[in-house]
Design an enzyme around this catalytic site. Structure first.
Site, PDB file in Angstrom:
ATOM      1  N   ASN A   1      34.167 -13.363 -32.781  1.00  0.00           N
ATOM      2  CA  ASN A   1      35.123 -14.345 -33.294  1.00  0.00           C
ATOM      3  C   ASN A   1      35.846 -13.913 -34.568  1.00  0.00           C
ATOM      4  O   ASN A   1      36.690 -14.635 -35.068  1.00  0.00           O
ATOM      5  CB  ASN A   1      34.420 -15.680 -33.535  1.00  0.00           C
ATOM      6  CG  ASN A   1      33.271 -15.560 -34.496  1.00  0.00           C
ATOM      7  OD1 ASN A   1      32.334 -14.792 -34.255  1.00  0.00           O
ATOM      8  ND2 ASN A   1      33.317 -16.275 -35.603  1.00  0.00           N
TER       9      ASN A   1
ATOM     10  N   CYS B   1      34.054 -20.935 -40.951  1.00  0.00           N
ATOM     11  CA  CYS B   1      32.882 -21.496 -41.639  1.00  0.00           C
ATOM     12  C   CYS B   1      32.437 -20.590 -42.782  1.00  0.00           C
ATOM     13  O   CYS B   1      32.091 -21.058 -43.862  1.00  0.00           O
ATOM     14  CB  CYS B   1      31.749 -21.772 -40.663  1.00  0.00           C
ATOM     15  SG  CYS B   1      31.702 -20.730 -39.227  1.00  0.00           S
TER      16      CYS B   1
HETATM   17  N1  PLP Z   1      30.690 -19.492 -31.135  1.00  0.00           N
HETATM   18  C1  PLP Z   1      31.827 -18.820 -31.399  1.00  0.00           C
HETATM   19  C2  PLP Z   1      31.977 -17.411 -30.937  1.00  0.00           C
HETATM   20  C3  PLP Z   1      32.860 -19.447 -32.125  1.00  0.00           C
HETATM   21  O1  PLP Z   1      33.972 -18.773 -32.402  1.00  0.00           O
HETATM   22  C4  PLP Z   1      32.668 -20.792 -32.551  1.00  0.00           C
HETATM   23  C5  PLP Z   1      33.695 -21.490 -33.327  1.00  0.00           C
HETATM   24  O2  PLP Z   1      34.166 -21.061 -34.328  1.00  0.00           O
HETATM   25  C6  PLP Z   1      31.460 -21.430 -32.253  1.00  0.00           C
HETATM   26  C7  PLP Z   1      30.499 -20.745 -31.531  1.00  0.00           C
HETATM   27  C8  PLP Z   1      31.157 -22.820 -32.719  1.00  0.00           C
HETATM   28  O3  PLP Z   1      31.932 -23.744 -32.069  1.00  0.00           O
HETATM   29  P1  PLP Z   1      31.883 -25.292 -32.461  1.00  0.00           P
HETATM   30  O4  PLP Z   1      32.268 -25.357 -33.910  1.00  0.00           O
HETATM   31  O5  PLP Z   1      32.876 -25.920 -31.556  1.00  0.00           O
HETATM   32  O6  PLP Z   1      30.523 -25.791 -32.244  1.00  0.00           O
END
Ligand code: PLP
Length: 386
Positions: free
Chosen positions: A145, A330
């Site tokens: 991500n 985050c």
């Molecule tokens: N996993 C990945 C690879 C992500 O990019 C994200 C979001 O940023 C998440 C998990 C978490 O998603 P959510 O905030 O919708 O729970």
């Protein structure tokens, strides 16, 4: 506005909003209620689930709908709790560049970390070395991500299959589960759970032009999970609580739409990224493009300008309504240095100078030229200040 942070959030598509709308008022019924109107809502909910599952080559019954990808990842790790009830010493392995939700779960379960190379690609030798007879759970995201590196899941699955075979021969009864978080990848690359060889897969509506706070976990037939909430027994008893009907309907509509336009979108991103990169090459500080050129999501353009304070660049660009970020939303909001950029071997100056640029459906070629020029202008301004 030029928005270049689609990896953090996508706008909800018109089609998804339209599909969701009736379920907020006309068809607001609880899908578990006994009257016919509610039964119709149940049918629509299950149909949407089947459509979503179809995108990854699965059946509706294989999905557990959750309140986002974080929750789906938490549910995925419950497979390890189940295994631990019989095999106390079972362990987990997670890739060192995983999203915070998987990484924190990894910490909770004292998981080992699998290394990546300088492009963010998994080090398969390290995986083989760390995969022991006690390993019960392996988690590797399909695409990262922050830098968009796409992992060779089928190759990892093959290593896992061989380990299972060895266990069968040697009489080791510990199961070995393969989980992948496909949050970022769903709208960009074709996914087949069978072809990729995963047992559990996390999906995320918020990254595919669907509503936020909706996700799903694909659960292979051989995997046992533990409920993450106790209650009315919805979602096969694994995620109790009244179903988010509009959420799932919107998620499915958005995912179907994204899938239909996948190839066209990918080509557009590739040509837009070229324009952007050509502009960034004009920077007085040479850009270092991050990630794996061959195995990268087409909408990702992570870049570092070593020695520049990327946070200041972001603030300067914000004044011109150009929005991008330094890393995962985050981590960036907490001012924490990216563990992903550390893992790929960047030094402090390179990390501090890194921008996460991620493109999306609303971007145009003109946006790329303008954004590229403005980023370079902001860098020049910063240099003058130094
Ligand atoms: N996993 C990945 C690879 C992500 O990019 C994200 C979001 O940023 C998440 C998990 C978490 O998603 P959510 O905030 O919708 O729970």
């Amino acid at each position: 506005m030029i928005y270049l942070d689609y990896a953090s959030a996508t706008p909800v598509s018109e089609k998804a909003i339209k599909a969701m709308w009736p379920y907020f008022n006309e068809d607001f019924f609880n899908p578990s209620a006994p009257y016919l109107a509610a039964k119709h809502v149940r049918e629509d909910y299950e149909a949407a689930k089947a459509e979503l599952a179809h995108i990854i080559g699965a059946k509706g019954d294989d999905l557990v709908i959750t309140a986002g990808a974080t929750e789906a990842n938490n549910l995925a790790f419950s497979a390890l709790d189940v295994i631990k009830t019989e095999h106390k010493n079972s362990q987990a392995l997670v890739l060192e560049t995983e999203h915070a939700s998987v990484l924190e779960l990894g910490k909770k379960y004292q998981a080992g970390l699998i290394k990546v190379d300088h492009t963010g690609l998994i080090d398969l030798v390290d995986l083989k070395r760390k995969l022991t007879g006690n390993t019960a759970f392996v988690s590797v995201a399909l695409a990262n991500n922050e830098i968009g590196t796409i992992q060779p899941l089928a190759e990892i699955a093959e290593i896992i299959r061989k380990e299972r075979e060895t266990r069968l021969i040697t009489g080791n009864p510990i199961p070995l589960i393969f989980h992948s978080d496909a949050s970022q990848a769903l709208s960009l690359i074709p996914i087949s759970v069978a072809r990729l060889g995963v047992d559990l897969m996390t999906l995320n509506s918020a990254k595919v032009y669907g509503p936020k706070g909706v996700g799903a976990l694909y659960q292979g037939h051989q995997v046992r999970l533990q409920p993450i909430s106790a209650g009315g027994g919805q979602e096969k008893g694994l995620r109790s609580g009244t179903e988010n009907v509009p959420g799932l309907i919107g998620f499915a509509a958005a995912a179907i739409e994204a899938k239909a336009h996948q190839n066209g979108a990918r080509k557009r991103y590739e040509s837009m990224a070229k324009i952007l990169k050509a502009e960034l090459e004009k920077s007085p500080v040479a850009p270092a493009f991050l990630g794996n050129k061959k195995h990268q999501l087409a909408n990702f353009c992570p870049v570092s300008f070593p020695g520049i304070d990327a946070e200041r660049i972001i603030y300067l660009l914000e004044e011109e309504e150009i929005y991008l970020s330094t890393g995962a939303a985050c981590a960036a909001s907490k001012g924490v240095k990216s563990h992903v950029l550390k893992a790929i071997g960047l030094n402090d100056a390179e990390i501090a100078g890194s921008l996460r640029i991620s493109l999306g459906l609303q971007n145009t070629a003109e946006d790329m030229a303008v954004a590229g020029q403005r980023i370079v202008a902001a860098i020049s301004k910063e240099l003058a200040r130094y």
